[in-house]
Design an enzyme around this catalytic site. Structure first.
Site, short mmCIF file in Angstrom:
data_model
loop_
_atom_site.label_atom_id
_atom_site.label_comp_id
_atom_site.label_asym_id
_atom_site.label_seq_id
_atom_site.Cartn_x
_atom_site.Cartn_y
_atom_site.Cartn_z
N PHE A 1 -11.67 -7.50 14.10
CA PHE A 1 -10.56 -7.91 13.17
C PHE A 1 -10.29 -6.88 12.19
O PHE A 1 -10.84 -6.59 11.50
CB PHE A 1 -10.80 -9.17 12.75
CG PHE A 1 -9.56 -9.81 11.69
CD1 PHE A 1 -8.25 -10.14 12.26
CD2 PHE A 1 -9.89 -9.91 10.25
CE1 PHE A 1 -7.63 -10.48 11.33
CE2 PHE A 1 -8.89 -10.11 9.47
CZ PHE A 1 -7.66 -10.32 9.91
N GLN A 2 -9.08 -6.24 12.13
CA GLN A 2 -8.51 -5.38 11.27
C GLN A 2 -9.31 -3.85 11.29
O GLN A 2 -9.25 -3.47 10.37
CB GLN A 2 -8.54 -5.88 9.92
CG GLN A 2 -7.42 -7.12 9.78
CD GLN A 2 -7.18 -7.30 8.15
OE1 GLN A 2 -8.23 -7.24 7.54
NE2 GLN A 2 -5.95 -7.83 7.86
N GLU B 1 0.84 -1.23 0.12
CA GLU B 1 -0.02 0.08 -0.10
C GLU B 1 0.83 1.19 0.03
O GLU B 1 0.42 2.29 -0.48
CB GLU B 1 -0.79 0.14 1.44
CG GLU B 1 -2.13 -0.96 0.94
CD GLU B 1 -1.61 -2.54 1.73
OE1 GLU B 1 -0.40 -2.47 1.85
OE2 GLU B 1 -2.36 -3.26 1.55
N MET C 1 23.62 9.60 2.48
CA MET C 1 23.56 10.78 3.05
C MET C 1 24.01 10.54 4.55
O MET C 1 24.48 11.50 5.25
CB MET C 1 22.28 10.97 3.15
CG MET C 1 22.00 12.63 3.28
SD MET C 1 23.04 14.05 2.50
CE MET C 1 22.17 14.28 1.23
N LYS D 1 -17.54 -1.38 5.53
CA LYS D 1 -18.07 -2.37 4.50
C LYS D 1 -19.62 -2.38 4.36
O LYS D 1 -19.85 -2.33 3.31
CB LYS D 1 -17.83 -3.63 5.10
CG LYS D 1 -18.16 -5.00 4.40
CD LYS D 1 -17.81 -6.24 4.62
CE LYS D 1 -17.65 -7.18 3.84
NZ LYS D 1 -17.49 -8.54 4.05
C1 LIG Z 1 12.13 6.01 5.26
C2 LIG Z 1 13.44 6.78 5.68
N1 LIG Z 1 14.18 6.29 6.61
C3 LIG Z 1 15.40 6.98 6.79
C4 LIG Z 1 15.62 8.22 6.50
C5 LIG Z 1 17.12 8.49 6.79
N2 LIG Z 1 18.04 8.74 5.72
C6 LIG Z 1 18.02 9.84 4.82
S1 LIG Z 1 19.07 9.65 3.42
C7 LIG Z 1 19.34 7.98 4.10
C8 LIG Z 1 20.44 7.27 3.28
C9 LIG Z 1 19.74 7.10 1.94
O1 LIG Z 1 20.66 6.16 1.33
P1 LIG Z 1 20.55 5.55 -0.39
O2 LIG Z 1 18.96 5.49 -0.73
O3 LIG Z 1 21.32 4.64 -0.56
O4 LIG Z 1 20.75 7.08 -0.99
P2 LIG Z 1 22.19 7.76 -0.85
O5 LIG Z 1 22.53 8.56 0.15
O6 LIG Z 1 23.26 6.59 -0.58
O7 LIG Z 1 22.43 8.32 -2.25
C10 LIG Z 1 18.69 8.08 5.11
C11 LIG Z 1 18.82 6.30 5.87
C12 LIG Z 1 14.75 8.51 5.54
N3 LIG Z 1 14.98 9.69 4.97
N4 LIG Z 1 13.52 7.87 5.24
#
Ligand SMILES: Cc1ncc(C[n+]2csc(CCOP(=O)(O)OP(=O)(O)O)c2C)c(N)n1
Ligand SMILES: [Mg+2]
Lengths: 563, 176
Positions: free
Chosen positions: A112-113, A50, A470, A162
């Site tokens: 349920f749900q 979803e 990042m 529902k």
């Molecule tokens: C759902 C979610 N969880 C954690 C984060 C924190 N976060 C921001 S950037 C990042 C790393 C992203 O890694 P990747 O997709 O490999 O991109 P890169 O920075 O390596 O290009 C994280 C964990 C986030 N923004 N969203």
């Protein structure tokens, strides 16, 4: 003749111009799905999760400006939508989320749900509804779409028990809504517009900051006219990218944490800021007390609550950006601002910000430039969240209106693939590229199944750096390179794609970058490119969290300050 | 900026959950709410909320705008600067053995409060007034031993002929 709630829902959706929905069914929404064959004009795309459905609806909405629709069953189906709804809320994306609910007699019994999804989504929807009888369903659908798309767009959720779907009622689709508490302003106040025009006409160093509002309101021409008439440099926010052509002589990139240094420095120098459809997010302003210290601020936005929320505003103009700019443009005098423009050019020369170095190995910035070159910029770019997102925003040249779809406010990893899928479904004739990170991609990787089944021709470019890059960058810069929990172990993405019957190539050598992009473009349908890139590349410029925009770090780490 | 008490009057449609929406908003945005009351208004299907919020004027303006942004909220006015009548009702159950009873009754008289229930060792007193009056009344009674206190929160109305939070004609048309 009476109709069932399910039929009423379908016919109401058709009345709202819906033709595509993304969803997954479950016990309480079977009655709705059961009526779908009666309405072939409603195409339902079965997603794998979803969350993917919600982001797909967002991608669809952002690519078209139309309301995106997603559907889920009660309980876990509904809660799986939450991230997508929150994302749409933060980025003002028009969306209607439809959830099934347990029968009315079971509500409040922990059936349920059964989950209180209207309670859960209260703070992340523009409005939401629990439908309590079949007769009110049509009116609620009408209101929901009206709310989602007008004023400041946003997500609206309709929770339908529902037995409301199976119940019977007369169907009359209302031709108007009655919402005494909802009257978005369209025309800006003439006196405010006059004041703003005077301020702009008298300014020496005006600067336009255009946000996503300029895209939502499709004010491309009005924005261009304003900039050109008075020779005002234009900077955008991350979400405002592609509201103004980046190759335009008056375009000076985008500002904020990873924006161009020259854009950030210009903010410090300008004497009048014309902020158009943006909300002064902390990632945009840096430290508030150091933001635009020399400027009077004109803030144009449709949402009155945005005025003065984060920064002091001298001249607020509340209303729809397009008519406001049209009226403003009538009162704007021709200017050349030669000194200011040459100062801007000097800033850009001294702080080039997006030069990349020449390497033998693949750096992510290079890949993005090659995607730009190969597509000649004629593409819609959809991203995940992380370094790759910032590089895509920096190194692709966005001239085409509304050509960047990225999760700004919520910064949702896993956004890219499903949002790209939604954008491609909405615009089958566009080149849709998903530029994703190896971490982000894995958060909704299951939608490869949807893409394969529906043959949705998105081109996927993974910038595979083996890290949650990042976060690793922050660890490197601010936590003495202690890489706790950021190295990733990824599956072979090409093998994964292959398992879904999606072709792909892993690219390890620089000479293969351009040919592989070409192959992806020439192959009908979806294609995956897995670029193995330099693992410890950093995104610059960077304004450290909590610092002023003028404290932007440029590569290599060296502080620049404005005189 | 100066932090003070502000009184907001909000006209809202009487849809289920409207109080919940307002409360959720205050919590989420970290607004400091002193009291909130809701009840019928002179208009059918329209309820009236009175919100007492503590903050500086910029923050209170944010509260007002964010509240007004809710679809079920029609109009919000900050009546702090206007000449207003502000009233709150309190029920106070106080220890009242025969030794202190007459003293308590004197205080009740001075504050023009009312005794609404009597038992052998306690009284229930009903008092109305603005917040300051009720607080000083309460302080006067504290020494006797308070068993229970229930306060309603404030309602407010601006003096004179004008409406406290006037709804524009266009919106009025929509109120069926
Ligand atoms: C759902 C979610 N969880 C954690 C984060 C924190 N976060 C921001 S950037 C990042 C790393 C992203 O890694 P990747 O997709 O490999 O991109 P890169 O920075 O390596 O290009 C994280 C964990 C986030 N923004 N969203
Ligand atoms: Mg990565």
């Amino acid at each position: 003749m009476k109709k069932t709630g399910s039929q009423i829902l379908c016919e109401s959706l058709i009345n709202e111009g819906v033709n595509t929905m993304f969803g997954i069914l479950g016990g309480v929404v079977i009655p709705f799905y059961d009526t779908l064959p009666q309405y072939p004009q409603l195409k339902h795309i079965l997603v794998a999760h979803e969350q993917g459905g919600a982001h797909a609806a967002e991608g669809y909405a952002r690519a078209t400006g139309k309301v995106g629709v997603c559907i889920a069953t009660s309980g876990p189906g509904a809660t799986n939508l939450v991230t997508g709804i929150a994302d749409a809320y933060m980025d003002s994306v028009p969306m209607v989320a439809i959830t099934g609910q347990v029968a009315r007699s079971l509500i409040g019994k922990d059936a349920f749900q059964e989950i209180d999804i209207t309670g859960i989504t209260l703070p992340i929807t523009k409005h939401n509804y629990l439908v309590t009888d079949t007769a009110s369903l049509a009116g609620i659908v009408k209101e929901a779409f009206f709310l989602a798309r007008t004023g400041r767009p946003g997500p609206v959720l309709i929770d339908i028990p529902k037995d409301v779907l199976t119940g019977l009622a007369e169907f009359n689709y209302p031709d108007r809504v009655s919402l005494p508490g909802y009257k978005p302003k369209v025309q800006g106040h003439p006196a405010q517009i006059k004041k703003a025009a005077k301020l702009i006409n008298e300014s020496k160093k005006p600067l336009i900051i255009a946000g996503r509002g300029a895209i939502i309101s499709e004010s491309y021409n009005e924005l261009k006219q304003l900039a050109e008439t008075a020779q005002i440099p234009v900077i955008t926010t991350l979400l405002g990218i592609s509201s103004f052509p980046e190759s335009h002589i008056l375009s000076y990139g985008w500002l904020g944490m990873h924006g161009m240094a020259y854009a950030n420095l210009a903010v410090e120098e300008c004497d009048v800021m014309i902020a158009i459809g943006m909300r002064f997010d902390d990632r945009v302003t840096g430290k508030i007390s150091g933001f635009a210290p020399n400027a009077k601020i004109i803030h144009i936005d449709v949402d009155p609550a945005e005025i003065g929320k984060n920064v002091r505003v001298d001249i607020p103009i509340v209303g729809d950006i397009k008519p406001i700019l049209q009226n403003l443009n009538k009162a704007i005098e021709k200017q050349d601002h030669i000194d200011w423009i040459s100062r801007m050019d000097q800033l850009r020369k001294e702080h080039p910000s997006i030069n990349i170095r020449d390497t033998d190995f693949i750096i992510p910035q290079y890949v993005i430039r090659q995607i730009y070159e190969s597509t000649k910029g004629n593409a819609i770019i959809v991203t995940g969240v992380g370094q790759h997102q910032m590089w895509a925003a920096q190194h692709f040249w966005f001239d085409k209106p509304n050509s960047l779809i990225t999760s700004g406010g919520l910064g949702t990893m896993g956004y890219g693939l499903p949002a790209a899928m939604g954008a491609k479904v909405a615009c089958p004739d566009e080149n849709v590229w998903c530029i994703d990170g190896d971490g982000s991609f894995q958060m909704n990787i299951q939608e490869l199944g949807t893409i394969a089944r529906e043959n949705i021709g998105v081109k996927i470019a993974i910038l595979n750096n083996g890290f949650l890059g990042m976060v690793r960058q922050w660890q490197e810069l601010f936590y003495q390179r202690r890489y706790v929990a950021t190295p990733l172990s990824c599956p072979d993405f090409v093998k994964v794609a292959d398992a879904y019957n999606i072709p792909g190539i892993t690219v390890k050598n620089k000479i293969d970058v351009i040919p592989s992009i070409k192959t992806a473009m020439e192959t009908e349908g979806p294609f995956l490119l897995n670029f193995i890139v330099e693992p410890e590349e950093n995104v610059y410029p960077m304004v450290p969290a909590g610092a002023s925009l003028s404290e932007v770090l440029e590569e290599p780490i060296r502080k620049v300050r404005c005189k | 900026m100066l932090t003070t008490k502000h009184t907001l009057v909000a006209m809202v449609t009487d849809k289920p959950g409207v109080l919940n929406r307002a409360a959720s908003l205050f919590r989420r945005r970290g607004f400091n709410i002193d009291s909130i009351t809701v009840g019928h208004s002179e208009l059918p299907h329209i309820s009236r909320m009175t919100i007492v919020v503590i903050g500086n004027s910029a923050m209170v303006e944010q509260v007002r705008k964010q509240l007004e942004k809710l679809v079920d909220v029609i109009k919000v006015a900050d009546v702090t600067e206007a000449k207003t009548i502000i009233r709150e009702l309190a029920l106070i159950k106080v220890n009242a053995p025969s030794t202190t009873r007459s003293e308590i009754m004197q205080i009740v008289d001075i504050f023009r409060a009312k005794i609404v229930d009597v038992s052998s060792d306690s009284l229930i007193i009903e008092a109305t007034g603005d917040e300051d009056k009720l607080s000083s009344f309460y302080n006067m009674l504290r020494g006797f031993g308070i068993k229970e206190l229930a306060r309603t929160g404030c309602v407010a109305m601006i003096r004179g002929g004008a409406k406290s939070a006037a709804i524009d004609k266009e919106s009025l048309k929509d109120i069926q």
